[in-house]
Design a protein around this motif. Structure first.
Motif, PDB file in Angstrom:
ATOM      1  N   GLN A   1       0.838  -1.207   0.000  1.00 49.22           N
ATOM      2  CA  GLN A   1       0.000   0.000   0.000  1.00 49.22           C
ATOM      3  C   GLN A   1       0.870   1.253   0.000  1.00 49.22           C
ATOM      4  OE1 GLN A   1      -3.289   0.283  -0.442  1.00 49.22           O
ATOM      5  NE2 GLN A   1      -3.243  -1.921  -0.742  1.00 49.22           N
ATOM      6  N   ALA A   2       1.919   1.208   0.827  1.00 46.17           N
ATOM      7  CA  ALA A   2       2.827   2.361   0.916  1.00 46.17           C
ATOM      8  C   ALA A   2       3.480   2.619  -0.434  1.00 46.17           C
ATOM      9  CB  ALA A   2       3.894   2.103   1.977  1.00 46.17           C
TER      10      ALA A   2
ATOM     11  N   LYS B   1       2.245   1.970  -3.289  1.00 48.98           N
ATOM     12  CA  LYS B   1       1.251   2.560  -4.187  1.00 48.98           C
ATOM     13  C   LYS B   1       1.118   4.053  -3.905  1.00 48.98           C
ATOM     14  CE  LYS B   1      -1.862  -1.257  -5.187  1.00 48.98           C
ATOM     15  NZ  LYS B   1      -3.091  -1.872  -4.693  1.00 48.98           N
ATOM     16  N   ARG B   2       1.115   4.405  -2.570  1.00 47.27           N
ATOM     17  CA  ARG B   2       1.001   5.831  -2.210  1.00 47.27           C
ATOM     18  C   ARG B   2       2.186   6.615  -2.762  1.00 47.27           C
ATOM     19  NH1 ARG B   2      -0.944   4.001   2.533  1.00 47.27           N
ATOM     20  NH2 ARG B   2       1.062   4.165   3.592  1.00 47.27           N
ATOM     21  N   ASN B   3       3.365   6.035  -2.597  1.00 44.34           N
ATOM     22  CA  ASN B   3       4.562   6.718  -3.102  1.00 44.34           C
ATOM     23  C   ASN B   3       4.476   6.943  -4.606  1.00 44.34           C
ATOM     24  OD1 ASN B   3       5.542   6.660  -0.550  1.00 44.34           O
ATOM     25  ND2 ASN B   3       6.918   4.902  -0.875  1.00 44.34           N
TER      26      ASN B   3
ATOM     27  N   GLY C   1       1.844   7.192  -6.289  1.00 47.37           N
ATOM     28  CA  GLY C   1       0.786   8.148  -6.593  1.00 47.37           C
ATOM     29  C   GLY C   1       1.239   9.596  -6.466  1.00 47.37           C
ATOM     30  N   GLN C   2       2.274   9.825  -5.650  1.00 50.94           N
ATOM     31  CA  GLN C   2       2.683  11.205  -5.385  1.00 50.94           C
ATOM     32  C   GLN C   2       3.404  11.845  -6.577  1.00 50.94           C
ATOM     33  OE1 GLN C   2       4.920  10.824  -1.794  1.00 50.94           O
ATOM     34  NE2 GLN C   2       3.073  10.704  -0.534  1.00 50.94           N
TER      35      GLN C   2
END
Ligand SMILES: Nc1ncnc2c1ncn2[C@@H]1O[C@H](COP(=O)(O)OP(=O)(O)O)[C@@H](O)[C@H]1O
Ligand SMILES: [Mg+2]
Lengths: 267, 258
Positions: B250-251, B253-255, B257-258
């Motif tokens: 998940q992390a 994916k967040r990275n 996304g940024q």
């Protein structure tokens, strides 16, 4: 339930029986039309007259020589075309550069009707059997080549990578992956080529006068033996049907796995 | 030992460029069972194709026992996700398993022995004469595994091998892989998008980020050696581990996304 089933079976009928009935009907009409004077018997003799001529031919050694000449030209021409087509197809198909290099040439040469080569054939071989062979080979070769090219293009990349990952040699990859994949296409090519080869063999004999059934037809026509001419035409028709039947049976026998795979969804 | 160092792969089709792998570094010790987990499209298949020598990386390198890989190395077998296309439909099960052995020039008697043993190991004794397309998906994948096992590889690469089979079959095949690994002492690199599967199977899990792909994290799976579909998956330690993996992905994916 029972009535419904009976009803549907009457509707569908037995295709073989229906086919035979249809053929018998046609022969009957062809018998009656000249007999009733609807068409001049000179141009379309009744079925029975043609059958009698056919029986006469069967007793004539010249007929059997002509038949064998045609079949020999057909078989040799087809064999050369298949051999050359398969070899060229495998080589061209498996080398992308060659494929790109030859694509336009093939598209140019393929549509040239074989009969356009008749003058060339006569120039080179006169009325010898080689004239027939040239036309037969030219026409059949493209049928085989194009199918083999389709076949090679159809090789599954996963199957091919599997072979590579197990360190198959280049030859083993052709032998065990490329060739079996292309085989159904090769059969289609051979079947198409077999029919085309017959057409071209007869055409060449008819037009050039090289020995065979085609030449016999031309001779019968020019000597006004119309029933004999028809009898010979019937023989060529029967040959065509037999060749097609033979090719299809061979195809079904040898490719059981392919028939079964075709309908299946691959993962 | 399998070493992947700074691996990068960019696909070029015409003017379009796809950076499937950005920078991957990890190692697998001999005899280890390592799972690579990452979301679909993150380049797992690309990575396996580079490792197996089927594809040239753009940069970085892959070494097997210190030797650089350029082309399929000996002693390596691959099990593909698309089992239906990886088996040869024109050959029966026995011939499919035997063919790579023939290519490897294994003597005839030994071939027969290996084919029999490996089909027995995957529970397919009696299906030798069947054609692949006559078998269920799970059985086809067993044939592919038998083919790889019969090859006696030192390293076995598996690319989402169970993604297309039903849950029950999948559980059975997972246990089969653990069992074969323990028995044969082979090194296994097992690729999956399924977090639970990676934790259940692996001694170690390497997590990949989504594209552009890097190694997000590695995790030692300190679960008992003997694993069981029911008790292991219910074990609080298992749940804690799968949560860790899930969080990392998940992390990632967040990275991205940024
Ligand atoms: N032959 C190829 N040509 C161009 N792009 C490709 C090719 N193979 C894969 N890709 C791209 O590379 C990325 C990673 O693909 P892949 O390795 O198949 O991922 P995964 O196996 O993790 O699902 C995807 O974006 C995919 O579209
Ligand atoms: Mg994949």
């Amino acid at each position: 339930m029972t009535t419904a089933r009976r009803g549907s079976s009457v509707q569908a009928g037995n295709p073989v029986l229906l086919g035979v009935a249809g053929l018998a009907g046609l022969l009957l009409i062809l018998e009656l039309v000249p007999r009733l004077g609807l068409v001049d018997e000179k141009y379309l003799p009744p079925t029975s007259t043609i059958a009698a001529a056919l029986a006469d031919e069967a007793g004539d050694p010249a007929f059997w020589t002509a038949l064998s000449d045609t079949l020999v030209a057909w078989a040799i021409g087809l064999a050369i075309a298949v051999g050359a087509g398969v070899l060229a197809g495998l080589v061209i198909g498996s080398v992308p550069v060659l494929r790109a290099l030859t694509a336009s040439t093939i598209e140019f040469l393929r549509p040239i009707p074989s009969v356009a080569l008749i003058p060339l054939a006569v120039l080179m071989f006169g009325t010898a059997i080689e004239s027939t062979l040239l036309l037969v080979v030219y026409a059949s070769f493209w049928q085989v080549l194009v199918q083999v090219l389709y076949g090679v293009a159809d090789v599954d990349p996963v199957a091919f990578e599997t072979a590579r990952s197990f360190r198959f040699s280049a030859w083993a990859r052709i032998r065990h992956v490329l060739w079996p994949t292309a085989l159904p296409y090769v059969f289609t090519g051979v079947r198409l080529a077999a029919s085309v080869a017959l057409v071209l063999a007869i055409t060449a004999e008819l037009v050039i006068g090289s020995p065979g059934l085609g030449q016999a037809i031309a001779v019968a026509q020019s000597s006004d033996a119309v029933p004999t001419m028809y009898a010979l035409v019937v023989v060529t028709g029967i040959l065509g049907v037999l060749i097609n039947l033979l090719a299809r049976t061979g195809e079904r026998r040898l490719l059981a796995w392919h028939q079964s795979v075709r309908g299946e969804v691959t993962v | 030992m399998l070493e992947v160092k700074g691996l990068r792969k960019v696909y070029r089709t015409g003017t379009r460029e796809v950076e499937a792998l950005r920078d991957l570094t990890f190692t697998v010790e001999n005899g280890d069972l390592v799972c690579l987990v990452g979301p679909s499209g993150c380049g797992k298949t690309t990575l396996l194709r580079c490792v197996s020598g089927l594809l040239d990386p753009t940069s970085g390198d892959v070494r097997v026992d210190g030797k650089a890989v350029d082309g399929p190395p000996p002693g390596m077998a691959v099990v593909f996700q698309e089992y239906g296309r990886s088996l040869f439909p024109w050959m029966n099960v026995r011939d499919n398993v035997e063919l790579p052995l023939k290519q490897k020039k294994v003597a005839k008697a030994r071939r027969a022995e290996l084919v029999e043993q490996s089909l027995d190991a995957v529970g397919l004794t009696g299906s030798e004469s069947a054609y692949p397309w006559q078998l269920s998906g799970g059985m086809q994948q067993r044939v592919a595994i038998a083919r790889a096992v019969a090859y006696e590889p030192q390293t076995l690469l598996m690319d989402e091998p169970f993604a297309a089979v039903d849950a029950q079959t999948r559980a059975d095949l997972e246990d089969l892989v653990r069992q074969l690994w323990k028995r044969l002492g082979v090194t296994i690199l097992f690729v999956t998008h399924d977090i639970d599967e990676s934790v259940y199977l692996g001694q170690r899990v390497v997590m990949l980020s989504s594209s552009p792909t890097v190694v997000q994290d590695e995790l030692i799976i300190d679960l008992p050696e003997a694993r069981d579909q029911l008790t292991t998956r219910a074990d609080p330690a298992f749940i804690a581990l799968r949560t860790r993996v899930y969080e990392q992905i998940q992390a990632a994916k967040r990275n991205a996304g940024q």
